[in-house]
Design a protein around this motif. Structure first.
Motif, mmCIF file in Angstrom:
data_model
loop_
_atom_site.group_PDB
_atom_site.id
_atom_site.type_symbol
_atom_site.label_atom_id
_atom_site.label_comp_id
_atom_site.label_asym_id
_atom_site.label_seq_id
_atom_site.Cartn_x
_atom_site.Cartn_y
_atom_site.Cartn_z
ATOM 1 N N ALA A 45 25.541 9.085 61.118
ATOM 2 C CA ALA A 45 24.822 7.825 61.304
ATOM 3 C C ALA A 45 23.512 7.820 60.527
ATOM 4 N N ARG A 46 22.791 8.942 60.561
ATOM 5 C CA ARG A 46 21.528 9.018 59.818
ATOM 6 C C ARG A 46 21.765 8.808 58.321
ATOM 7 N N ILE A 47 22.803 9.420 57.792
ATOM 8 C CA ILE A 47 23.092 9.296 56.365
ATOM 9 C C ILE A 47 23.388 7.848 55.997
ATOM 10 N N PHE A 48 24.258 7.214 56.769
ATOM 11 C CA PHE A 48 24.674 5.870 56.401
ATOM 12 C C PHE A 48 23.619 4.812 56.714
ATOM 13 N N ARG A 49 22.799 5.041 57.716
ATOM 14 C CA ARG A 49 21.700 4.109 57.964
ATOM 15 C C ARG A 49 20.664 4.217 56.850
ATOM 16 N N LEU A 50 20.412 5.435 56.392
ATOM 17 C CA LEU A 50 19.490 5.630 55.272
ATOM 18 C C LEU A 50 20.042 4.968 54.011
ATOM 19 N N ALA A 51 21.328 5.134 53.773
ATOM 20 C CA ALA A 51 21.949 4.538 52.590
ATOM 21 C C ALA A 51 21.899 3.017 52.645
ATOM 22 N N TRP A 52 22.128 2.446 53.822
ATOM 23 C CA TRP A 52 22.073 0.994 53.941
ATOM 24 C C TRP A 52 20.658 0.476 53.741
ATOM 25 N N ASP A 53 19.691 1.165 54.313
ATOM 26 C CA ASP A 53 18.296 0.737 54.158
ATOM 27 C C ASP A 53 17.872 0.811 52.693
ATOM 28 N N TRP A 57 19.720 -0.166 35.499
ATOM 29 C CA TRP A 57 20.167 1.022 36.224
ATOM 30 C C TRP A 57 20.055 0.850 37.730
ATOM 31 N N PHE A 58 18.928 0.341 38.218
ATOM 32 C CA PHE A 58 18.722 0.296 39.665
ATOM 33 C C PHE A 58 19.710 -0.621 40.383
ATOM 34 N N PRO A 59 20.008 -1.814 39.879
ATOM 35 C CA PRO A 59 21.057 -2.599 40.537
ATOM 36 C C PRO A 59 22.405 -1.889 40.546
ATOM 37 N N ARG A 60 22.714 -1.160 39.473
ATOM 38 C CA ARG A 60 23.963 -0.416 39.427
ATOM 39 C C ARG A 60 23.959 0.709 40.454
ATOM 40 N N VAL A 61 22.845 1.381 40.639
ATOM 41 C CA VAL A 61 22.751 2.437 41.649
ATOM 42 C C VAL A 61 23.046 1.871 43.029
ATOM 43 N N ASN A 62 22.455 0.731 43.355
ATOM 44 C CA ASN A 62 22.720 0.116 44.657
ATOM 45 C C ASN A 62 24.193 -0.239 44.803
ATOM 46 N N GLU A 63 24.792 -0.735 43.738
ATOM 47 C CA GLU A 63 26.213 -1.071 43.782
ATOM 48 C C GLU A 63 27.061 0.171 44.044
ATOM 49 N N ILE A 64 26.736 1.268 43.372
ATOM 50 C CA ILE A 64 27.500 2.504 43.565
ATOM 51 C C ILE A 64 27.401 2.979 45.015
ATOM 52 N N ILE A 65 26.204 2.971 45.568
ATOM 53 C CA ILE A 65 26.030 3.423 46.951
ATOM 54 C C ILE A 65 26.848 2.559 47.903
ATOM 55 N N ARG A 66 26.870 1.259 47.666
ATOM 56 C CA ARG A 66 27.662 0.385 48.534
ATOM 57 C C ARG A 66 29.159 0.600 48.335
ATOM 58 N N LEU A 74 15.561 7.663 41.498
ATOM 59 C CA LEU A 74 16.925 7.860 41.018
ATOM 60 C C LEU A 74 17.499 9.184 41.517
ATOM 61 N N GLU A 75 16.677 10.227 41.517
ATOM 62 C CA GLU A 75 17.161 11.519 41.999
ATOM 63 C C GLU A 75 17.438 11.476 43.495
ATOM 64 N N PHE A 76 16.582 10.772 44.235
ATOM 65 C CA PHE A 76 16.842 10.568 45.658
ATOM 66 C C PHE A 76 18.164 9.831 45.865
ATOM 67 N N ALA A 77 18.397 8.786 45.069
ATOM 68 C CA ALA A 77 19.628 8.005 45.198
ATOM 69 C C ALA A 77 20.851 8.863 44.926
ATOM 70 N N TRP A 78 20.768 9.742 43.941
ATOM 71 C CA TRP A 78 21.884 10.641 43.644
ATOM 72 C C TRP A 78 22.138 11.586 44.825
ATOM 73 N N GLY A 79 21.066 12.168 45.352
ATOM 74 C CA GLY A 79 21.212 13.060 46.499
ATOM 75 C C GLY A 79 21.769 12.333 47.708
ATOM 76 N N LEU A 80 21.313 11.103 47.945
ATOM 77 C CA LEU A 80 21.773 10.327 49.092
ATOM 78 C C LEU A 80 23.249 9.955 48.940
ATOM 79 N N ALA A 81 23.631 9.485 47.760
ATOM 80 C CA ALA A 81 25.029 9.095 47.542
ATOM 81 C C ALA A 81 25.949 10.305 47.647
ATOM 82 N N THR A 82 25.503 11.445 47.139
ATOM 83 C CA THR A 82 26.296 12.671 47.224
ATOM 84 C C THR A 82 26.474 13.098 48.673
ATOM 85 N N ARG A 83 25.390 13.074 49.452
ATOM 86 C CA ARG A 83 25.460 13.438 50.869
ATOM 87 C C ARG A 83 26.396 12.487 51.619
ATOM 88 N N MET A 84 26.359 11.224 51.262
ATOM 89 C CA MET A 84 27.217 10.243 51.900
ATOM 90 C C MET A 84 28.690 10.559 51.621
#
Length: 499
Positions: A422-430, A372-381, A301-311
């Protein structure tokens, strides 16, 4: 032997196990494109033990050799905090994407071995002794262990537990001079291609009259008669730029068939003992193992927050709605961290001198994560929008004609280069949209049972004393004259008439 290195782990996988993916029987999982990336990724968790030895290793209590701290049988709160450090290192290495790194089963069997009084109840002393000896083997050989504990689903209307005469579910069908003979199937052996051994133990209580299904044991992956049928691979490729997560962290899942498999006597932990089978998982297992799995979840979850913020920062998305969604992910991560801390701070002796975290905060967290986890994926998308589908590949960057155009038209906001974007968004998509992401979302929804089942369990396990006291205050107050006569209403009416 002391804790293994990644190279030693990979060599151990060449043992002739029967692994199937598609229509192919795989002879070498370390070289096959469906498995090679994850094999190397998992090897990194073994090397990690030595890179962070102070956090990850401890002396074996009997031999003194260095073993992974996840094998510890905790005897104090300090032990749990020491174990926390090692578990967190493993979670950070995979950013929580791998749910079944070997520390999961290490913690499980350390908890089992710490309570031989429970496993040895109702005449199962020999099984308990075998289990304690197996845990010593597990830790001293740094075994990668997986498990398969769920009965196959054939007809949901029949219920989840097998009924007498069920020929699909795993059961004992005979004995030999050397052990018991088992036949049937179990699901779902996550990590199967990358495990050295397979564990069977209770997943849910059994019905009366199904004693032959009450089994627990551990056997090598290459035991004759064991067959593993894997799902489609989610490994995009070995290209870590294009597929930064799926190139190394697709832990796989397998349907397991036991085709008249012989289990040696010294590997049998429950042999058709229904009383032990139906009771042993209902005390210390969940607060013990959930220290590992919730540290992993909080890290993810903390990784997801950092990734979404960076995105969001890479495209300068400063809208209030974006900040709100990022704050939502942070809230999930912080609540998870707080729950783990509360459980560890309130750890106590669960019997036989074994210390596990307090269960209640972890039960609440366990019931929340499937939502929570499905919602996290939705937020990132949502935050990523179309940008998730417009991230160049490594080969496109390498093309001398394309790269100048990519750098001109596909950079980010401010000084964010096209490659960084590109690195940020490829990581987010993966993480949120790829085949691996879809599999992982399904995993998070169900791997410790569904959210609905966990909420039902949370209600049944909840400590009601204070809640009842708060309610009872209003249930025991004596009636007053005003209650009987409706005096308050009459008084209000008189005030209105006077006005």
């Amino acid at each position: 032997m002391p804790a293994r290195t990644g190279e030693q782990f990979l060599k151990g996988l060449a043992d002739g196990r029967e692994i199937w993916v598609g229509n192919e029987k795989v002879s070498d999982v370390t070289d096959h494109p469906a498995f090679a990336g994850a094999a190397r990724g998992l090897a990194g968790t073994f090397d990690l033990q030595y890179e962070h030895a102070d956090d990850c290793l401890m002396p074996d209590p009997e031999t003194g050799e260095k073993i992974n701290v996840s094998h510890m049988i905790p005897r104090s709160k300090a032990d749990l905090m020491q174990r926390h450090k090692g578990l967190q290192r493993a979670a950070e290495y995979t950013v929580g994407v791998m749910g079944r790194t070997p520390d999961y089963m290490n913690v499980t069997y350390a908890g089992f071995a710490g309570r031989p009084d429970e496993w040895g109840a109702n005449g199962n002393e020999r099984g308990a002794e075998n289990l304690v000896n197996y845990q010593k083997f597990l830790r001293r050989n740094d075994i990668s262990l997986t498990h398969t504990i769920i009965q196959p689903t054939v007809d949901k209307a029949e219920g989840d537990a097998p009924k007498p005469g069920n020929t699909v579910s795993l059961r004992k069908v005979g004995e030999s001079e050397h052990g018991i003979i088992v036949r049937g199937a179990r699901i779902l052996a996550t990590l199967a291609p990358f495990a050295d051994e397979l564990a069977v133990y209770p997943g849910a209580p059994l019905l009366p009259g199904t004693d032959d299904y009450a089994l627990a044991f551990c056997i090598p992956m290459n035991t004759p008669g064991l067959k593993f049928i894997c799902r489609d691979s989610c490994a995009g490729s070995l290209n870590s730029f294009d597929h930064p997560l799926s190139s190394r962290f697709d832990e796989q899942d397998a349907f397991v068939i036991f085709d008249d498999v012989e289990v040696p006597w010294d590997r049998v932990h429950i042999n058709c003992n229904m009383d032990v089978y139906n009771q042993v998982m209902w005390t210390g297992w969940f607060p013990n193992i959930m220290q590992q799995t919730m540290i992993r979840a909080q890290t993810k979850l903390e990784f997801a927050w950092g990734l979404a913020t960076r995105m969001a920062e890479s495209i300068n998305s400063v809208q209030p709605g974006t900040a709100q969604m990022l704050g939502e992910i942070w809230t999930f991560a912080e609540l998870a961290r707080s729950a783990v801390q509360a459980a560890e701070d309130n750890a106590h002796d669960h019997g036989n001198g074994v210390w596990f975290p307090q269960g209640a905060p972890l039960v609440a967290l366990r019931a929340s994560l499937p939502y929570w986890f499905p919602r996290v994926n939705e937020i990132i998308r949502l935050v990523g929008s179309h940008n998730l589908l417009a991230a160049p590949t490594a080969a496109q960057f390498a093309d001398p004609k394309l790269r100048p155009l990519i750098e001109e038209f596909m950079h980010g906001a401010g000084d964010v280069s096209a490659e960084t974007r590109a690195r940020i968004f490829r990581l987010a998509w993966d993480f949120s949209g790829s085949a691996l992401a879809s599999r992982n979302e399904q995993y998070e929804r169900f791997y410790l049972a569904s959210g609905a089942r966990n909420q039902q369990l949370a209600h049944r396990l909840g400590e009601r004393a204070r809640a009842d006291r708060l309610v009872d205050r209003f249930m025991t107050e004596p009636y007053s004259d005003a209650d009987i006569s409706g005096g308050a209403a009459k008084k209000s009416k008189k005030v209105g008439q006077a006005a």
